[in-house]
Design a protein around this motif. Structure first.
Motif, PDB file in Angstrom:
ATOM      1  N   GLN A   2       7.725  16.483   4.645  1.00 53.67           N
ATOM      2  CA  GLN A   2       7.350  17.805   5.153  1.00 53.67           C
ATOM      3  C   GLN A   2       6.962  18.746   4.008  1.00 53.67           C
ATOM      4  O   GLN A   2       7.530  19.840   3.849  1.00 53.67           O
ATOM      5  CB  GLN A   2       8.495  18.407   5.982  1.00 53.67           C
ATOM      6  CG  GLN A   2       8.837  17.588   7.214  1.00 53.67           C
ATOM      7  CD  GLN A   2       9.926  18.220   8.057  1.00 53.67           C
ATOM      8  OE1 GLN A   2      10.741  18.994   7.567  1.00 53.67           O
ATOM      9  NE2 GLN A   2       9.955  17.891   9.344  1.00 53.67           N
ATOM     10  N   CYS A   3       6.005  18.286   3.232  1.00 59.54           N
ATOM     11  CA  CYS A   3       5.553  19.085   2.093  1.00 59.54           C
ATOM     12  C   CYS A   3       4.024  19.110   2.060  1.00 59.54           C
ATOM     13  O   CYS A   3       3.358  18.323   2.736  1.00 59.54           O
ATOM     14  CB  CYS A   3       6.090  18.523   0.790  1.00 59.54           C
ATOM     15  SG  CYS A   3       5.455  16.879   0.367  1.00 59.54           S
ATOM     16  N   SER A   4       3.485  20.006   1.264  1.00 58.46           N
ATOM     17  CA  SER A   4       2.042  20.144   1.128  1.00 58.46           C
ATOM     18  C   SER A   4       1.488  19.064   0.214  1.00 58.46           C
ATOM     19  O   SER A   4       1.911  18.940  -0.937  1.00 58.46           O
ATOM     20  CB  SER A   4       1.695  21.526   0.562  1.00 58.46           C
ATOM     21  OG  SER A   4       0.358  21.568   0.106  1.00 58.46           O
ATOM     22  N   GLU A   5       0.539  18.276   0.736  1.00 59.81           N
ATOM     23  CA  GLU A   5      -0.061  17.222  -0.086  1.00 59.81           C
ATOM     24  C   GLU A   5      -0.818  17.832  -1.265  1.00 59.81           C
ATOM     25  O   GLU A   5      -0.736  17.328  -2.390  1.00 59.81           O
ATOM     26  CB  GLU A   5      -1.010  16.378   0.768  1.00 59.81           C
ATOM     27  CG  GLU A   5      -1.679  15.249  -0.007  1.00 59.81           C
ATOM     28  CD  GLU A   5      -2.600  14.401   0.855  1.00 59.81           C
ATOM     29  OE1 GLU A   5      -3.426  13.658   0.280  1.00 59.81           O
ATOM     30  OE2 GLU A   5      -2.493  14.490   2.091  1.00 59.81           O
ATOM     31  N   SER A   8       0.830  -1.196   0.000  1.00 63.04           N
ATOM     32  CA  SER A   8       0.000   0.000   0.000  1.00 63.04           C
ATOM     33  C   SER A   8       0.867   1.250   0.000  1.00 63.04           C
ATOM     34  O   SER A   8       2.008   1.231   0.467  1.00 63.04           O
ATOM     35  CB  SER A   8      -0.928   0.004   1.218  1.00 63.04           C
ATOM     36  OG  SER A   8      -0.163   0.058   2.420  1.00 63.04           O
ATOM     37  N   PHE A   9       0.306   2.314  -0.538  1.00 57.78           N
ATOM     38  CA  PHE A   9       0.993   3.605  -0.534  1.00 57.78           C
ATOM     39  C   PHE A   9      -0.004   4.659  -0.086  1.00 57.78           C
ATOM     40  O   PHE A   9      -1.121   4.733  -0.595  1.00 57.78           O
ATOM     41  CB  PHE A   9       1.516   3.951  -1.931  1.00 57.78           C
ATOM     42  CG  PHE A   9       2.043   5.360  -2.031  1.00 57.78           C
ATOM     43  CD1 PHE A   9       3.319   5.664  -1.601  1.00 57.78           C
ATOM     44  CD2 PHE A   9       1.237   6.380  -2.534  1.00 57.78           C
ATOM     45  CE1 PHE A   9       3.806   6.966  -1.667  1.00 57.78           C
ATOM     46  CE2 PHE A   9       1.707   7.687  -2.602  1.00 57.78           C
ATOM     47  CZ  PHE A   9       2.995   7.987  -2.171  1.00 57.78           C
ATOM     48  N   VAL A  10       0.406   5.485   0.874  1.00 55.34           N
ATOM     49  CA  VAL A  10      -0.448   6.552   1.389  1.00 55.34           C
ATOM     50  C   VAL A  10       0.275   7.878   1.166  1.00 55.34           C
ATOM     51  O   VAL A  10       1.322   8.137   1.758  1.00 55.34           O
ATOM     52  CB  VAL A  10      -0.762   6.354   2.886  1.00 55.34           C
ATOM     53  CG1 VAL A  10      -1.658   7.480   3.391  1.00 55.34           C
ATOM     54  CG2 VAL A  10      -1.422   4.999   3.120  1.00 55.34           C
ATOM     55  N   LEU A  11      -0.284   8.700   0.299  1.00 52.62           N
ATOM     56  CA  LEU A  11       0.367   9.970  -0.045  1.00 52.62           C
ATOM     57  C   LEU A  11       0.496  10.867   1.177  1.00 52.62           C
ATOM     58  O   LEU A  11       1.497  11.580   1.333  1.00 52.62           O
ATOM     59  CB  LEU A  11      -0.425  10.679  -1.142  1.00 52.62           C
ATOM     60  CG  LEU A  11       0.173  11.996  -1.646  1.00 52.62           C
ATOM     61  CD1 LEU A  11       1.565  11.767  -2.230  1.00 52.62           C
ATOM     62  CD2 LEU A  11      -0.745  12.644  -2.678  1.00 52.62           C
ATOM     63  N   GLU A  12      -0.478  10.829   2.060  1.00 56.11           N
ATOM     64  CA  GLU A  12      -0.432  11.663   3.263  1.00 56.11           C
ATOM     65  C   GLU A  12       0.817  11.361   4.086  1.00 56.11           C
ATOM     66  O   GLU A  12       1.503  12.277   4.576  1.00 56.11           O
ATOM     67  CB  GLU A  12      -1.691  11.444   4.096  1.00 56.11           C
ATOM     68  CG  GLU A  12      -1.753  12.307   5.355  1.00 56.11           C
ATOM     69  CD  GLU A  12      -2.998  12.049   6.170  1.00 56.11           C
ATOM     70  OE1 GLU A  12      -3.154  12.705   7.220  1.00 56.11           O
ATOM     71  OE2 GLU A  12      -3.810  11.192   5.768  1.00 56.11           O
ATOM     72  N   LYS A  13       1.128  10.063   4.242  1.00 51.99           N
ATOM     73  CA  LYS A  13       2.321   9.684   5.016  1.00 51.99           C
ATOM     74  C   LYS A  13       3.597  10.133   4.293  1.00 51.99           C
ATOM     75  O   LYS A  13       4.557  10.564   4.927  1.00 51.99           O
ATOM     76  CB  LYS A  13       2.337   8.172   5.226  1.00 51.99           C
ATOM     77  CG  LYS A  13       1.236   7.672   6.151  1.00 51.99           C
ATOM     78  CD  LYS A  13       1.339   6.174   6.372  1.00 51.99           C
ATOM     79  CE  LYS A  13       0.258   5.684   7.322  1.00 51.99           C
ATOM     80  NZ  LYS A  13       0.333   4.210   7.543  1.00 51.99           N
TER      81      LYS A  13
END
Length: 282
Positions: A203-206, A192-197
């Motif tokens: 330390q960037c803006s999603e 799985s991949f979670v962009l939020e994590k």
């Protein structure tokens, strides 16, 4: 293969003495499977598409780099604002005392990896070289041919310096955040991949990263990852004896039924049907 489309030198080079040229694709449209009687380097600048190389599908976008041999067969499909450049060359016409085999994957070793990536910094470095090479390659004179080959040597060495394998680490630095994301996605095919994590870690803006990704690739992050997984599934279905449920797990789908639904939606047939058709065609 009967009826195989072959691109010929005479249609792309100014003369029989010319070793290198540039063929722009602004944009690259759907192109049928073909081979060449020359070799080429393919660098993707923007957009996305499906590149099928020797029966293996690659979902390509900004930064993808391919080393294509003359005998390789490839095609482009499902293109969306795909912008790329082909630097084409004839190995038998190269005259510079350069170890081309050491710097061009596949030049001597057919087992070499043809697919690499180029980060933002690398793309910035090679763009002016290709631009100058393109200008010189349009001139039909000995001095231009010699300068083109010098620029080609500079290009392949620069590509070697900045390229990285798709399963390797991307370049570091703020300007390379998109490169790092694409590399991370390529390494997340079976999990799985979670962009939020990812954004928390970097330390960037999603929101900003989503916008940047879509602007450069023409796809959302989720769509791109799904396409990567489907391409990997196609490869496993054709080249291994894994059961569909095993292929699903290897491609990040915990539910094989859901995998079949997604595969059918994207490809237009079930995994079993696609395996049968691809092997019959091969």
């Amino acid at each position: 293969m009967a009826g195989q489309l072959i691109l010929r030198r005479a249609d792309f080079f100014a003369s029989s003495a010319q070793a290198v040229a540039v063929a722009d694709r602004y944009p690259q449209n759907v192109f049928a499977e073909h081979t060449h009687d020359f070799c080429e380097l393919v660098l993707v600048w923007r957009g996305n598409g499906l590149h099928v190389l020797n029966d293996r599908p690659y979902r390509i976008t900004r930064g993808d780099l391919f080393y294509i041999r003359a005998e390789d067969k490839h095609s482009y499909a499902s293109v969306n604002d795909l912008v790329l450049q082909n630097v084409i060359y004839c190995p038998d016409r190269l005259r510079l005392n350069v170890d081309w085999g050491e710097n061009i994957p596949g030049f001597l070793d057919t087992r070499a990896n043809p697919h690499w990536r180029l980060g933002s910094n690398g793309m910035t470095q090679v763009r002016p070289v290709i631009t100058q090479l393109e200008q010189e390659s349009k001139k039909d004179c000995p001095h231009a041919f010699e300068l083109s080959e010098l620029l080609f040597a500079q290009l392949v060495l620069t590509l070697k310096r900045y390229r990285y394998a798709t399963d390797g680490p991307a370049a570091s630095g703020p300007e390379a955040l998109l490169d790092k994301l694409i590399t991370t996605l390529a390494g997340s095919l079976n999990r799985s991949f979670v962009l939020e994590k990812f954004c928390e870690q970097e330390q960037c803006s999603e929101r900003a990263l989503r916008q940047q990704f879509r602007a450069q690739t023409g796809m959302t992050v989720n769509h791109y990852l799904r396409q990567l997984r489907i391409c990997h599934a196609q490869y496993l279905l054709q080249h291994t004896e894994m059961m569909v449920s095993e292929v699903a797990m290897q491609c990040g789908f915990e539910d094989s039924n859901y995998f079949s639904v997604v595969f059918n939606r994207e490809i237009g047939m079930t995994p079993v049907q696609w395996r049968h058709r691809s092997r019959h065609a091969a």
